[in-house]
Design a protein around this motif. Structure first.
Motif, mmCIF file in Angstrom:
data_model
loop_
_atom_site.group_PDB
_atom_site.id
_atom_site.type_symbol
_atom_site.label_atom_id
_atom_site.label_comp_id
_atom_site.label_asym_id
_atom_site.label_seq_id
_atom_site.Cartn_x
_atom_site.Cartn_y
_atom_site.Cartn_z
ATOM 1 N N PHE A 53 13.286 64.687 60.893
ATOM 2 C CA PHE A 53 12.746 63.347 61.053
ATOM 3 C C PHE A 53 11.466 63.241 60.230
ATOM 4 O O PHE A 53 10.504 63.973 60.446
ATOM 5 C CB PHE A 53 12.465 63.040 62.525
ATOM 6 C CG PHE A 53 13.707 62.791 63.326
ATOM 7 C CD1 PHE A 53 14.401 61.595 63.197
ATOM 8 C CD2 PHE A 53 14.194 63.759 64.194
ATOM 9 C CE1 PHE A 53 15.568 61.367 63.930
ATOM 10 C CE2 PHE A 53 15.349 63.534 64.932
ATOM 11 C CZ PHE A 53 16.039 62.334 64.794
ATOM 12 N N VAL A 54 11.485 62.341 59.277
ATOM 13 C CA VAL A 54 10.330 62.124 58.413
ATOM 14 C C VAL A 54 9.270 61.362 59.206
ATOM 15 O O VAL A 54 9.583 60.391 59.901
ATOM 16 C CB VAL A 54 10.753 61.333 57.152
ATOM 17 C CG1 VAL A 54 9.560 61.072 56.244
ATOM 18 C CG2 VAL A 54 11.843 62.105 56.401
ATOM 19 N N THR A 55 8.026 61.773 59.111
ATOM 20 C CA THR A 55 6.969 61.184 59.933
ATOM 21 C C THR A 55 6.522 59.836 59.374
ATOM 22 O O THR A 55 6.668 59.561 58.173
ATOM 23 C CB THR A 55 5.747 62.109 59.998
ATOM 24 O OG1 THR A 55 5.147 62.181 58.691
ATOM 25 C CG2 THR A 55 6.138 63.512 60.459
ATOM 26 N N PRO A 56 5.951 58.980 60.232
ATOM 27 C CA PRO A 56 5.426 57.691 59.750
ATOM 28 C C PRO A 56 4.404 57.840 58.627
ATOM 29 O O PRO A 56 4.366 57.017 57.707
ATOM 30 C CB PRO A 56 4.795 57.087 61.012
ATOM 31 C CG PRO A 56 5.596 57.668 62.145
ATOM 32 C CD PRO A 56 5.904 59.071 61.710
ATOM 33 N N ASP A 57 3.579 58.884 58.673
ATOM 34 C CA ASP A 57 2.597 59.097 57.608
ATOM 35 C C ASP A 57 3.281 59.376 56.273
ATOM 36 O O ASP A 57 2.810 58.932 55.216
ATOM 37 C CB ASP A 57 1.667 60.263 57.960
ATOM 38 C CG ASP A 57 0.655 59.893 59.042
ATOM 39 O OD1 ASP A 57 0.493 58.680 59.306
ATOM 40 O OD2 ASP A 57 0.047 60.813 59.627
ATOM 41 N N GLU A 58 4.386 60.119 56.296
ATOM 42 C CA GLU A 58 5.122 60.384 55.063
ATOM 43 C C GLU A 58 5.743 59.110 54.504
ATOM 44 O O GLU A 58 5.759 58.893 53.289
ATOM 45 C CB GLU A 58 6.202 61.439 55.317
ATOM 46 C CG GLU A 58 5.673 62.839 55.582
ATOM 47 C CD GLU A 58 6.780 63.806 55.948
ATOM 48 O OE1 GLU A 58 7.262 64.522 55.041
ATOM 49 O OE2 GLU A 58 7.184 63.823 57.130
ATOM 50 N N PHE A 59 6.260 58.270 55.410
ATOM 51 C CA PHE A 59 6.805 56.989 54.950
ATOM 52 C C PHE A 59 5.713 56.142 54.300
ATOM 53 O O PHE A 59 5.945 55.482 53.281
ATOM 54 C CB PHE A 59 7.438 56.231 56.120
ATOM 55 C CG PHE A 59 8.839 56.657 56.434
ATOM 56 C CD1 PHE A 59 9.893 56.277 55.621
ATOM 57 C CD2 PHE A 59 9.111 57.438 57.551
ATOM 58 C CE1 PHE A 59 11.203 56.658 55.898
ATOM 59 C CE2 PHE A 59 10.421 57.823 57.839
ATOM 60 C CZ PHE A 59 11.458 57.443 57.016
ATOM 61 N N LYS A 60 4.543 56.138 54.887
ATOM 62 C CA LYS A 60 3.428 55.375 54.328
ATOM 63 C C LYS A 60 3.052 55.904 52.956
ATOM 64 O O LYS A 60 2.746 55.128 52.026
ATOM 65 C CB LYS A 60 2.228 55.436 55.278
ATOM 66 C CG LYS A 60 1.066 54.565 54.842
ATOM 67 C CD LYS A 60 1.446 53.101 54.822
ATOM 68 C CE LYS A 60 0.267 52.219 54.389
ATOM 69 N NZ LYS A 60 0.666 50.779 54.295
ATOM 70 N N ALA A 61 3.085 57.224 52.794
ATOM 71 C CA ALA A 61 2.765 57.817 51.495
ATOM 72 C C ALA A 61 3.789 57.409 50.443
ATOM 73 O O ALA A 61 3.444 57.090 49.299
ATOM 74 C CB ALA A 61 2.700 59.340 51.619
#
Length: 326
Positions: free
Chosen positions: A271-279
């Motif tokens: 599961f990709v984290t919300p911070d990674e999606f933001k990046a």
């Protein structure tokens, strides 16, 4: 082939799976993290939307693909219609739409779609389809018929289409572009190294070329593509994919978390984290996309209407900046 009975939102769906899906070893479905939890559907407006879909005998990708955002979208009378039936000629490892031999094309479907769009009062509608490799044009003319039917009944409604790749269907793309949808979307789905296992019936560079060709045929048409992450891709592969899409002048990129429909489907690597999606979003904007939607619950048609308004507003700004610089 095997027949499975699945229930979704109180509706039975008979699903015919290709042998290749049946032969995949069961992959345990990972427990979702807190940031992917959604409320169960059931508001009065949700039921009203459901009634309109049922009474017009229509298929939605919201139901067929088991979209996690169905409760939110249908409670706003936003539904994404899936044309050309509910049976796909391909057997992608990520997709929960049933696979098998489709029924003949329903010539009355464009009229019913247009009536449903009017009843729902949609300002923006998304139309997608199953793959129809059995048809000479891949269903392109039916897409065009649906677009024209909506224009006739709801001329102010903007239309976004999410098409298959029309692989080996000469002239199909031109038929769809000629009907002038407001947004042409075709999803890459995943990075190229995963195509063999995730999207075996498709070809990565064919999809890139398809999107590029849309801009060649009509430079004013907005183009869009999306991918899922969490399938086992590397970060650098996602960044390279962004570059490939920018070479094809894609305007809008969506990135969302892959959610495994059943044990027979491709497993979730993580599961990709919300911070990674933001990046990813920050990097994509830096690479020149006009619009980016990157979050765990992002899907191609999620908030499509609001995103289209933002996309339309971003174009003059970008063009104005470019002209000023020149």
């Amino acid at each position: 082939m095997a027949v499975l009975i699945d229930t979704l939102n109180g509706r039975d769906r008979r699903q015919v799976r290709h042998p290749e899906k049946q032969s995949r070893p069961d992959a345990p479905v990972m427990r979702k993290p807190d940031w992917i939890r959604v409320r169960a559907p059931g508001s009065p407006i949700y039921r009203e939307t459901q009634d309109i879909v049922r009474s017009n005998k229509l298929v939605t990708v919201c139901e067929e693909a088991g979209c996690p955002n169905i409760g939110e979208c249908w409670s706003k009378k936003h539904a994404t219609f899936m044309i050309l039936g509910d049976t796909c000629t391909r057997a992608c490892a990520f997709c929960n739409v049933r696979t098998g031999m489709p029924q003949p094309v329903d010539a009355d479907e464009p009229r019913r779609i247009a009536e449903a769009v009017a009843k729902l009062g949609l300002h923006h509608v998304v139309i997608t389809s199953v793959d129809r490799d059995d048809l000479k044009d891949g269903g392109a003319r039916h897409f065009a018929d649906v677009i024209r039917a909506i224009r006739e009944v709801s001329p102010t409604t903007t239309i976004e289409i999410l098409t298959p790749d029309f692989l080996r269907k000469d002239g199909a793309l031109e038929i769809v572009v000629e009907a002038r949808p407001d947004v042409f979307n075709h999803n890459l789905e995943c990075v190229p190294s995963l195509y063999l296992t995730v999207r075996p019936g498709a070809r990565y560079f064919h999809s890139i070329r398809l999107l590029q060709r849309v801009k060649e045929l009509d430079p004013s048409m907005f183009t869009k593509s999306g991918i899922m992450v969490g399938l086992g891709e590397e970060r650098n592969e996602v960044l390279q994919l962004m570059d490939d899409l920018r070479v094809a002048e894609i305007d809008f990129l969506t990135i969302g978390q892959y959610l495994q429909p059943t044990k027979k489907h491709h497993s979730i690597a993580r599961f990709v984290t919300p911070d990674e999606f933001k990046a990813y979003e920050t990097i994509a904007y830096a690479k020149g996309f006009l619009m980016v939607s990157s979050s765990p619950l992002t899907r191609s048609s999620h908030h499509a209407g609001e995103d289209f308004e933002r996309l339309r507003a971003a174009r003059p700004l970008k063009l104005g900046t470019r002209v000023a610089a020149e």
